[in-house]
Design an enzyme around this catalytic site. Structure first.
Site, PDB file in Angstrom:
ATOM      1  N   HIS A  22      -6.428   3.090 -32.758  1.00 20.91           N
ATOM      2  CA  HIS A  22      -6.952   4.304 -32.111  1.00 20.91           C
ATOM      3  C   HIS A  22      -7.788   5.096 -33.112  1.00 20.91           C
ATOM      4  O   HIS A  22      -8.841   5.633 -32.789  1.00 20.91           O
ATOM      5  CB  HIS A  22      -5.821   5.223 -31.628  1.00 20.91           C
ATOM      6  CG  HIS A  22      -4.832   4.565 -30.727  1.00 20.91           C
ATOM      7  ND1 HIS A  22      -3.478   4.635 -30.943  1.00 20.91           N
ATOM      8  CD2 HIS A  22      -4.994   3.829 -29.603  1.00 20.91           C
ATOM      9  CE1 HIS A  22      -2.847   3.970 -29.994  1.00 20.91           C
ATOM     10  NE2 HIS A  22      -3.751   3.471 -29.172  1.00 20.91           N
ATOM     11  N   CYS A 127      -0.037  -6.861 -14.177  1.00 15.39           N
ATOM     12  CA  CYS A 127       0.462  -6.682 -15.545  1.00 15.39           C
ATOM     13  C   CYS A 127       0.545  -5.191 -15.825  1.00 15.39           C
ATOM     14  O   CYS A 127      -0.476  -4.489 -15.803  1.00 15.39           O
ATOM     15  CB  CYS A 127      -0.460  -7.360 -16.558  1.00 15.39           C
ATOM     16  SG  CYS A 127      -0.004  -6.906 -18.253  1.00 15.39           S
ATOM     17  N   CYS A 130      -1.475  -4.019 -18.966  1.00 17.61           N
ATOM     18  CA  CYS A 130      -2.924  -3.837 -18.740  1.00 17.61           C
ATOM     19  C   CYS A 130      -3.176  -2.841 -17.624  1.00 17.61           C
ATOM     20  O   CYS A 130      -4.301  -2.389 -17.438  1.00 17.61           O
ATOM     21  CB  CYS A 130      -3.592  -5.150 -18.340  1.00 17.61           C
ATOM     22  SG  CYS A 130      -3.584  -6.406 -19.603  1.00 17.61           S
ATOM     23  N   CYS A 144       0.655 -12.753 -19.483  1.00 19.10           N
ATOM     24  CA  CYS A 144      -0.585 -12.041 -19.804  1.00 19.10           C
ATOM     25  C   CYS A 144      -0.873 -12.312 -21.282  1.00 19.10           C
ATOM     26  O   CYS A 144      -0.003 -12.089 -22.130  1.00 19.10           O
ATOM     27  CB  CYS A 144      -0.401 -10.546 -19.574  1.00 19.10           C
ATOM     28  SG  CYS A 144      -1.628  -9.574 -20.462  1.00 19.10           S
ATOM     29  N   LYS A 299       4.274  -3.781 -31.906  1.00 22.32           N
ATOM     30  CA  LYS A 299       5.542  -3.118 -32.226  1.00 22.32           C
ATOM     31  C   LYS A 299       6.592  -4.155 -32.604  1.00 22.32           C
ATOM     32  O   LYS A 299       7.362  -3.973 -33.536  1.00 22.32           O
ATOM     33  CB  LYS A 299       6.025  -2.335 -31.005  1.00 22.32           C
ATOM     34  CG  LYS A 299       5.439  -0.945 -30.923  1.00 22.32           C
ATOM     35  CD  LYS A 299       6.161  -0.161 -29.841  1.00 22.32           C
ATOM     36  CE  LYS A 299       5.208   0.828 -29.199  1.00 22.32           C
ATOM     37  NZ  LYS A 299       5.618   1.281 -27.893  1.00 22.32           N
TER      38      LYS A 299
HETATM   39  N1  MSP Z   1      -6.118   4.201 -21.592  1.00 28.68           N
HETATM   40  C1  MSP Z   1      -6.905   3.050 -21.798  1.00 28.68           C
HETATM   41  C2  MSP Z   1      -8.367   3.403 -21.928  1.00 28.68           C
HETATM   42  C3  MSP Z   1      -8.935   4.185 -20.779  1.00 28.68           C
HETATM   43  S1  MSP Z   1     -10.566   4.660 -21.060  1.00 28.68           S
HETATM   44  C4  MSP Z   1     -11.085   5.253 -19.598  1.00 28.68           C
HETATM   45  C5  MSP Z   1      -6.432   2.331 -23.050  1.00 28.68           C
HETATM   46  N2  MSP Z   1      -5.779   3.051 -23.951  1.00 28.68           N
HETATM   47  S2  MSP Z   1      -5.130   2.512 -25.320  1.00 28.68           S
HETATM   48  O1  MSP Z   1      -4.303   3.571 -25.825  1.00 28.68           O
HETATM   49  O2  MSP Z   1      -4.495   1.267 -25.108  1.00 28.68           O
HETATM   50  O3  MSP Z   1      -6.293   2.414 -26.331  1.00 28.68           O
HETATM   51  C6  MSP Z   1      -7.130   1.357 -26.308  1.00 28.68           C
HETATM   52  C7  MSP Z   1      -8.188   1.510 -27.375  1.00 28.68           C
HETATM   53  O4  MSP Z   1      -7.604   1.700 -28.670  1.00 28.68           O
HETATM   54  C8  MSP Z   1      -8.960   0.228 -27.520  1.00 28.68           C
HETATM   55  O5  MSP Z   1      -9.969   0.063 -26.604  1.00 28.68           O
HETATM   56  C9  MSP Z   1      -9.493   0.377 -28.889  1.00 28.68           C
HETATM   57  O6  MSP Z   1     -10.567   1.256 -28.801  1.00 28.68           O
HETATM   58  C10 MSP Z   1      -8.327   0.997 -29.628  1.00 28.68           C
HETATM   59  N3  MSP Z   1      -7.479  -0.027 -30.232  1.00 28.68           N
HETATM   60  C11 MSP Z   1      -6.183  -0.361 -29.910  1.00 28.68           C
HETATM   61  N4  MSP Z   1      -5.745  -1.323 -30.770  1.00 28.68           N
HETATM   62  C12 MSP Z   1      -6.722  -1.631 -31.636  1.00 28.68           C
HETATM   63  C13 MSP Z   1      -6.826  -2.420 -32.798  1.00 28.68           C
HETATM   64  N5  MSP Z   1      -5.835  -3.164 -33.241  1.00 28.68           N
HETATM   65  N6  MSP Z   1      -7.985  -2.376 -33.496  1.00 28.68           N
HETATM   66  C14 MSP Z   1      -9.031  -1.572 -33.117  1.00 28.68           C
HETATM   67  N7  MSP Z   1      -8.956  -0.821 -32.048  1.00 28.68           N
HETATM   68  C15 MSP Z   1      -7.905  -0.932 -31.180  1.00 28.68           C
HETATM   69  O7  MSP Z   1      -6.699   1.151 -23.156  1.00 28.68           O
END
Ligand code: MSP
Length: 641
Positions: A22, A127, A130, A144, A299
């Protein structure tokens, strides 16, 4: 009129705490925004949290608290995290905000009134991780692939959005607009996906199963599917349909996302926008994932990296620098403490930090604590000025092309040019002779002036450290405007405060090499073709350090028909001089800017008077040499094995 630039991050699910993934997306978006601001754009940067859906409802239930209280708590963790990472977002949206809910309901009603939403009985595999239905073809061994769980079978009445009607339009849009999705391979992935018929999108969940969501405006027995709700945040935040911000920024919207959510942003979202009668986004910018020691962060593996812990260790700005520099935008990258510290020591401590320290200290010691006067300039200064004028523009182009890693690689190269200039001019020797005083002033002025430009270029990535650097250069705290990132603007006579090292060197933890896990193979004896061959053990091969290098410059070696001498970036914060016998096959221009494979731990030798600190690999076909190239997206310094 100023360019307008609106950029968003995904809004993060509040069922997990903020982690380095994030942080990466948000820092990358922050860096891109700060650069655009530096180039003069009117920018707007949105981030926030995604708070509805089954996954969140389940997490709240597990914690034994009401969903609202649960989401308030975790959303706050994200909100307070960002300033710690020097992120300056203009707005933080939550999908539980009343304005957002109203916007979602209005858009749903509009599409429903157009007759593009209908009710039907549906059975499918869902899923929860997702938060979407999956095709059987997407599953791996019934699971998944992203969440390693079997999806749940859902059979129920639901509302559907007639997304399939937009398939031809979307295919044409992707075809016509080459730069719509960046990097291109994600555009190809979408085009590939659209080769199969597009299904309509289930956009509701019956309240009997899930209450935590935005109620459908045309049927109170259902809540809105979380993705339909979440994607609309990008427009609701600006006050769709007639808010001032919406009118100003929406036509310039760019979305930064991770590759995991390509389908929702590249397929669902444009179809939703088209149905709602809104202009589609200008660009979807997709990055890869950070993996930890080669494995996906999860995790269950216990390898999730906490950005705050990393920031305490490296410092916020060095963490930002590492994340931007080491991930080739669009590709996956490896996160280890060792890599982060090695990068820090190479680029920041040895290269930039050293440049700042020595140019300030020598100026202070020899010119009463002030910036020296600039005397007559010669070829060396002209060359450096030239490289910098081009270099500033090159960095700008890389940023406009969403390649921050390339921009930083270029800045570090510029920094090593100044260090090399100092080494060549030897100001410490000039300081010993009275008659060399003017030359000494010119050299130190030039070094300080170029450093000022570097500090300006790095400001969007390391805002706090570069503020400290500006103070050390006697420039005050204000940022340097982009048009001032040109040589000759440092004022001689400006007082230089005593410098404190900006990037003190760090110890790499467990610097000793991990032993090879692969066992040595027995020497084969049977195969006839192996007879007489000298075999050696894997450990012996592993003694050789093979690295990816970037040839920065290349020239012919004087009085030699065969030799070329290249300056090669191996990600060490300095350039190595490497001689190769390829002059009969390549001109220096042909080798310049190539990514190559280099044996990095050969003893330094002199060939025809030139130092050679390694070997560039060529294939040798009966004496004809052909360069072996590394892929463009691999950074200099990456190990080859
Ligand atoms: N809530 C949805 C997004 C909705 S947008 C309208 C979501 N959230 S999430 O908390 O799972 O965050 C996903 C985003 O976090 C990914 O698209 C990416 O930008 C970032 N990342 C999560 N894990 C990551 C890594 N290991 N490396 C880089 N970025 C990654 O999906």
């Amino acid at each position: 009129m100023n360019e307008i630039f609106y950029i968003t991050t995904p809004i993060y699910y509040v069922n997990s705490h903020p982690h380095i993934g994030h942080a990466y997306t948000t820092i990358a978006t922050d860096v891109l925004t700060r650069f655009r601001k530096l180039f003069g754009a009117d920018t707007y940067f949105l981030t926030g949290t995604d708070e509805h859906g089954q996954k969140i409802a389940e997490s709240a239930a597990k914690s034994g608290i009401e969903p609202q209280e649960f989401v308030d708590r975790i959303s706050q963790e994200f909100r307070v995290m960002w300033p710690h990472l020097h992120i300056e977002n203009d707005q933080f949206i939550r999908t539980t905000d009343p304005e957002h809910k109203a916007c979602v309901q209005q858009i749903l009603q509009k599409i429903y009134d157009q007759g593009e939403i209908y009710l039907k009985e549906y059975e499918g595999l869902y899923c929860v991780g997702c938060e979407r239905f999956m095709d059987e073809s997407e599953l791996v061994d019934g699971n998944c692939p992203d969440h390693q769980n079997p999806p749940e079978l859902h059979k129920e009445q639901n509302y559907f959005f007639g997304m399939s009607a937009y398939q031809d339009w979307l295919v044409a849009e992707l075809e016509q607009n080459e730069n719509w999705v960046y990097p291109a391979r994600y555009r190809n992935e979408l085009t590939q996906f659209l080769k199969a018929p597009l299904q309509d999108l289930c956009i509701s969940r019956p309240k009997s199963r899930l209450e935590w969501g935005i109620e459908l405006p045309f049927d109170k027995n259902f809540v809105t599917y979380v993705w339909f709700d979440a994607l609309l945040n990008y427009a609701s935040a600006l006050g769709w349909p007639d808010g001032e911000k919406y009118k100003k920024y929406w036509p310039h919207v760019h979305h930064t996302i991770g590759k995991d959510i390509l389908k929702t942003h590249g397929i669902y979202w444009p179809c939703m926008l088209k149905a709602a009668g809104m202009p589609v986004f200008k660009k979807l910018v997709v990055h890869g994932h950070w993996v930890v020691g080669g494995s996906k962060m999860s995790k269950s593996l216990g390898n999730v990296v906490d950005p705050l812990a990393m920031k305490d260790q490296l410092g916020v700005d060095a963490l930002r620098y590492f994340l931007m520099r080491d991930m080739s935008f669009g590709e996956d990258a490896n996160f280890t403490e060792e890599l982060a510290i090695t990068r820090y020591n190479g680029d920041l401590a040895n290269n930039l930090g050293n440049l700042l320290n020595r140019s300030i200290s020598m100026s202070r010691n020899n010119f009463e604590g002030c910036v020296p006067p600039l005397g007559e300039i010669g070829e060396l200064e002209k060359d450096l000025r030239n490289s910098f004028s081009k270099g500033v523009e090159t960095c700008r182009e890389y940023i406009l092309a969403f390649q921050p890693h390339r921009a930083l690689e270029h800045v570090v190269w510029l920094s090593s040019l100044v260090n090399k200039y100092i080494d060549n001019c030897k100001p410490w020797s000039l300081a010993k002779q009275k008659e060399d005083r003017e030359r000494l002033g010119t050299v130190l002025y030039t070094a300080l002036d170029m450093t000022r430009i570097l500090v300006g270029l790095l400001d969007p990535v390391m805002p706090e450290k570069m503020r400290e650097a500006r103070i050390s250069l006697g420039l005050g705290t204000e940022g340097i405007p982009f048009e001032k990132l040109t040589h000759g603007l440092l004022e001689s006579g400006t007082e230089l405060p005593k410098p404190t090292p900006l990037f003190p060197k760090m110890q790499v933890p467990g610097a000793e090499k991990t032993p090879a896990k692969i066992q040595q193979k027995e020497k084969p004896t049977s195969a006839a073709s192996d007879e007489g061959k000298e075999w050696f053990a894997l450990e012996d091969f592993q003694k050789m350090e093979l690295k990816v290098g970037h040839i920065r410059t290349c020239r012919k070696v004087e009085k030699s028909a065969k030799l070329l001498c290249s300056e090669v970036d191996l990600g060490e914060g300095r350039l190595r001089s490497i001689v190769s016998g390829a002059a009969e096959f390549y001109t220096p221009e042909e080798l310049t800017n190539r990514r190559v494979l280099v044996v990095a731990n050969l003893k330094t030798v002199k060939l025809m008077g030139e130092k050679s600190e390694g070997m560039i690999l060529f294939s040798d076909d009966k004496g004809k040499l052909i360069l072996i190239e590394a892929p463009d997206e691999v950074n200099p310094g990456v190990t080859v094995r």
